[in-house]
Motif scaffolding. Structure first.
Motif, PDB file in Angstrom:
ATOM      1  N   GLU A  45      48.368  51.244  35.138  1.00  0.00           N
ATOM      2  CA  GLU A  45      49.522  50.709  35.866  1.00  0.00           C
ATOM      3  C   GLU A  45      49.307  50.794  37.373  1.00  0.00           C
ATOM      4  OE1 GLU A  45      52.655  53.053  34.207  1.00  0.00           O
ATOM      5  OE2 GLU A  45      53.148  51.565  32.676  1.00  0.00           O
ATOM      6  N   ARG A  46      48.590  51.831  37.834  1.00  0.00           N
ATOM      7  CA  ARG A  46      48.310  51.933  39.268  1.00  0.00           C
ATOM      8  C   ARG A  46      47.245  50.927  39.704  1.00  0.00           C
ATOM      9  NH1 ARG A  46      48.352  57.579  38.169  1.00  0.00           N
ATOM     10  NH2 ARG A  46      46.068  57.601  38.245  1.00  0.00           N
ATOM     11  N   LEU A  47      46.332  50.586  38.813  1.00  0.00           N
ATOM     12  CA  LEU A  47      45.211  49.726  39.171  1.00  0.00           C
ATOM     13  C   LEU A  47      45.613  48.263  39.295  1.00  0.00           C
ATOM     14  CD1 LEU A  47      42.109  49.448  39.573  1.00  0.00           C
ATOM     15  CD2 LEU A  47      41.921  49.159  37.095  1.00  0.00           C
ATOM     16  N   VAL A  48      46.483  47.802  38.414  1.00  0.00           N
ATOM     17  CA  VAL A  48      46.825  46.378  38.366  1.00  0.00           C
ATOM     18  C   VAL A  48      47.817  46.043  39.471  1.00  0.00           C
ATOM     19  CG1 VAL A  48      47.743  44.523  36.927  1.00  0.00           C
ATOM     20  CG2 VAL A  48      46.453  46.379  35.883  1.00  0.00           C
ATOM     21  N   PRO A  49      47.613  44.934  40.204  1.00  0.00           N
ATOM     22  CA  PRO A  49      48.585  44.522  41.229  1.00  0.00           C
ATOM     23  C   PRO A  49      49.967  44.302  40.636  1.00  0.00           C
ATOM     24  CG  PRO A  49      46.556  43.251  41.396  1.00  0.00           C
ATOM     25  CD  PRO A  49      46.457  44.033  40.132  1.00  0.00           C
ATOM     26  N   LYS A  50      50.974  44.536  41.422  1.00  0.00           N
ATOM     27  CA  LYS A  50      52.343  44.448  40.922  1.00  0.00           C
ATOM     28  C   LYS A  50      52.886  43.023  40.919  1.00  0.00           C
ATOM     29  CE  LYS A  50      52.580  48.837  40.275  1.00  0.00           C
ATOM     30  NZ  LYS A  50      52.506  49.359  38.886  1.00  0.00           N
ATOM     31  N   GLY A  51      52.467  42.195  41.867  1.00  0.00           N
ATOM     32  CA  GLY A  51      53.000  40.843  41.940  1.00  0.00           C
ATOM     33  C   GLY A  51      52.603  40.002  40.742  1.00  0.00           C
ATOM     34  N   ARG A  52      53.455  39.079  40.359  1.00  0.00           N
ATOM     35  CA  ARG A  52      53.214  38.238  39.180  1.00  0.00           C
ATOM     36  C   ARG A  52      51.950  37.401  39.341  1.00  0.00           C
ATOM     37  NH1 ARG A  52      57.909  34.192  36.861  1.00  0.00           N
ATOM     38  NH2 ARG A  52      56.715  33.162  35.208  1.00  0.00           N
ATOM     39  N   LEU A  53      51.815  36.729  40.483  1.00  0.00           N
ATOM     40  CA  LEU A  53      50.640  35.887  40.720  1.00  0.00           C
ATOM     41  C   LEU A  53      49.388  36.733  40.902  1.00  0.00           C
ATOM     42  CD1 LEU A  53      49.563  33.020  41.092  1.00  0.00           C
ATOM     43  CD2 LEU A  53      50.092  33.225  43.536  1.00  0.00           C
ATOM     44  N   ALA A  54      49.502  37.820  41.658  1.00  0.00           N
ATOM     45  CA  ALA A  54      48.345  38.684  41.895  1.00  0.00           C
ATOM     46  C   ALA A  54      47.845  39.298  40.595  1.00  0.00           C
ATOM     47  CB  ALA A  54      48.710  39.787  42.897  1.00  0.00           C
ATOM     48  N   ALA A  55      48.763  39.689  39.716  1.00  0.00           N
ATOM     49  CA  ALA A  55      48.367  40.271  38.434  1.00  0.00           C
ATOM     50  C   ALA A  55      47.641  39.247  37.572  1.00  0.00           C
ATOM     51  CB  ALA A  55      49.594  40.808  37.703  1.00  0.00           C
ATOM     52  N   THR A  56      48.092  38.010  37.613  1.00  0.00           N
ATOM     53  CA  THR A  56      47.439  36.956  36.829  1.00  0.00           C
ATOM     54  C   THR A  56      46.021  36.711  37.325  1.00  0.00           C
ATOM     55  OG1 THR A  56      49.612  35.939  36.473  1.00  0.00           O
ATOM     56  CG2 THR A  56      47.682  34.604  35.972  1.00  0.00           C
ATOM     57  N   PHE A  57      45.843  36.662  38.646  1.00  0.00           N
ATOM     58  CA  PHE A  57      44.495  36.496  39.197  1.00  0.00           C
ATOM     59  C   PHE A  57      43.617  37.717  38.902  1.00  0.00           C
ATOM     60  CE2 PHE A  57      46.135  32.966  41.757  1.00  0.00           C
ATOM     61  CZ  PHE A  57      45.036  32.107  41.716  1.00  0.00           C
ATOM     62  N   PHE A  58      44.239  38.901  38.837  1.00  0.00           N
ATOM     63  CA  PHE A  58      43.486  40.100  38.464  1.00  0.00           C
ATOM     64  C   PHE A  58      42.922  39.947  37.052  1.00  0.00           C
ATOM     65  CE2 PHE A  58      43.355  44.190  36.270  1.00  0.00           C
ATOM     66  CZ  PHE A  58      42.544  44.938  37.112  1.00  0.00           C
ATOM     67  N   GLY A  59      43.735  39.429  36.131  1.00  0.00           N
ATOM     68  CA  GLY A  59      43.254  39.194  34.771  1.00  0.00           C
ATOM     69  C   GLY A  59      42.108  38.209  34.736  1.00  0.00           C
ATOM     70  N   LEU A  60      42.183  37.193  35.591  1.00  0.00           N
ATOM     71  CA  LEU A  60      41.101  36.206  35.669  1.00  0.00           C
ATOM     72  C   LEU A  60      39.820  36.859  36.187  1.00  0.00           C
ATOM     73  CD1 LEU A  60      41.213  33.128  35.049  1.00  0.00           C
ATOM     74  CD2 LEU A  60      41.293  32.757  37.513  1.00  0.00           C
ATOM     75  N   ALA A  61      39.949  37.687  37.223  1.00  0.00           N
ATOM     76  CA  ALA A  61      38.774  38.370  37.772  1.00  0.00           C
ATOM     77  C   ALA A  61      38.176  39.337  36.755  1.00  0.00           C
ATOM     78  CB  ALA A  61      39.167  39.118  39.045  1.00  0.00           C
ATOM     79  N   LEU A  62      39.021  40.009  36.008  1.00  0.00           N
ATOM     80  CA  LEU A  62      38.529  40.915  34.972  1.00  0.00           C
ATOM     81  C   LEU A  62      37.755  40.153  33.904  1.00  0.00           C
ATOM     82  CD1 LEU A  62      38.546  43.834  33.886  1.00  0.00           C
ATOM     83  CD2 LEU A  62      40.666  43.284  32.674  1.00  0.00           C
TER      84      LEU A  62
END
Length: 341
Positions: A45-62
């Protein structure tokens, strides 16, 4: 004689899909078990960005950094959601990882003789579809998108699964040891004791047993679906006349939806389907792109797997949104290029 040939083709196709997918399914199940046993929810929970769009891009980068096949990524996405990863990030990862990882990109480059055009377009189309689904899911709670796993529903309401006989985990990610009154010992307790992990402390052994238990349960859940989906895909390959497929190659209006249907029906692995697409050398590039972009995001075995994990509403979104995006992009590309092959 023709009937025997079709049966032989059916058997070969079914076994080919199963044997091709099983290693990736096993890797995905092991990754799922390791995530459940060793990754504390609070750290995720600390690692993943909190914003909706930022979290989605985080999933893409992962997904870009995770070489995996669609066969093993479904339960891994579920585990990530259970660990506190926002649904948008987990679903974007699930849809994009099989295509945008280095192994799949390299396979596409090799299949198309080093021409990067198809690999680039494939990654772009899949990324757009993954972001669209991730954005939709980002506004939902994980509990509203996941189905409880039969026989393994957590009674504590913590949102993740526990090993049979295992108590609830503390905030630091380690589980309490079960007392005799809690029920039977973990299924893999004896195996963990027999392995080198027995030299570790009790907490480490229990984590190893937990990882193995979850991995086995996930593998068995998905393997039976994989076998059934492979049989359906093999029947499609064995009994659809070749003349029907060949009739599509000169008509863009038939080629794109036809290749999309073929991708769904054949249920190929994302790290091998580029070689099949390249073999349709007389088909338009847009049709081959439709095949390559849609197959890893939507096929028969995936739909069956989704039905085991996600709610019917999310299954419909996972099926229709990527298909619509792939169709629109490929039609536009085909019209822009004049249906070039």
């Amino acid at each position: 004689m023709n009937a025997l040939h079709n049966i032989d083709l059916f058997a070969q196709a079914a076994l080919s899909i199963v044997f091709e997918a099983l290693p990736f399914l096993l890797l995905g199940s092991l990754a799922s078990g390791l995530v459940e046993a060793y990754v504390p929810r609070e750290r995720v929970e600390r690692l993943v960005p909190k914003g909706r769009l930022a979290a989605t891009f985080f999933g893409l980068a992962l997904g870009a950094a995770t070489p995996c096949c669609e066969c093993g990524v479904v339960y891994l996405a579920r585990r990530l959601m259970g660990k506190g990863v926002p649904p948008g990030a987990a679903l974007a990862f699930m849809l994009a990882a099989p295509v945008i990882n280095p192994v799949s990109i390299l396979a596409t480059l090799v299949a198309f003789r080093g021409d990067p055009t198809m690999a680039v377009w494939r990654c772009l189309v899949v990324s757009v579809a993954a972001l669209a689904v991730g954005w939709f899911a980002g506004g939902q709670k994980a509990e509203s998108l996941l189905k409880p796993l039969a026989g393994r529903e957590p009674a504590c309401g913590c949102g993740h699964d526990h090993v049979p006989g295992q108590a609830h985990g503390h905030a630091d990610g380690h589980a309490l040891a079960a007392s005799p009154a809690d029920g039977p010992a973990p299924l893999f307790g004896s195996l963990a004791d027999a392995l080198p992990v027995a030299a570790l402390g009790p907490d480490r052994r229990q984590q190893a047993a937990s990882a193995l238990t979850h991995a086995m349960a996930d593998f068995l859940d998905m393997a039976k679906v994989l076998v059934f989906g492979s049989m359906v895909a093999a029947a499609f390959k064995a009994y659809v006349p070749a003349s029907v497929i060949m009739a599509m190659e000169n008509d863009l209006a038939l080629a794109i939806p036809g290749m999309m249907a073929l991708a769904v029906g054949l249920s190929l692995c994302s790290q091998a389907d580029a070689f099949v697409a390249a073999s349709f050398s007389t088909f338009p590039q847009a049709a081959k792109l439709a095949f390559l972009a849609l197959g890893p995001m939507l096929d028969l075995k995936l739909v069956l797997m989704w039905r085991q994990v996600f709610t019917p509403r999310l299954v419909r979104v996972l099926a229709w949104v990527p298909a619509a995006i792939v169709f629109v992009v490929c039609v536009a590309l085909g019209l822009a290029t004049g249906g070039a092959s």
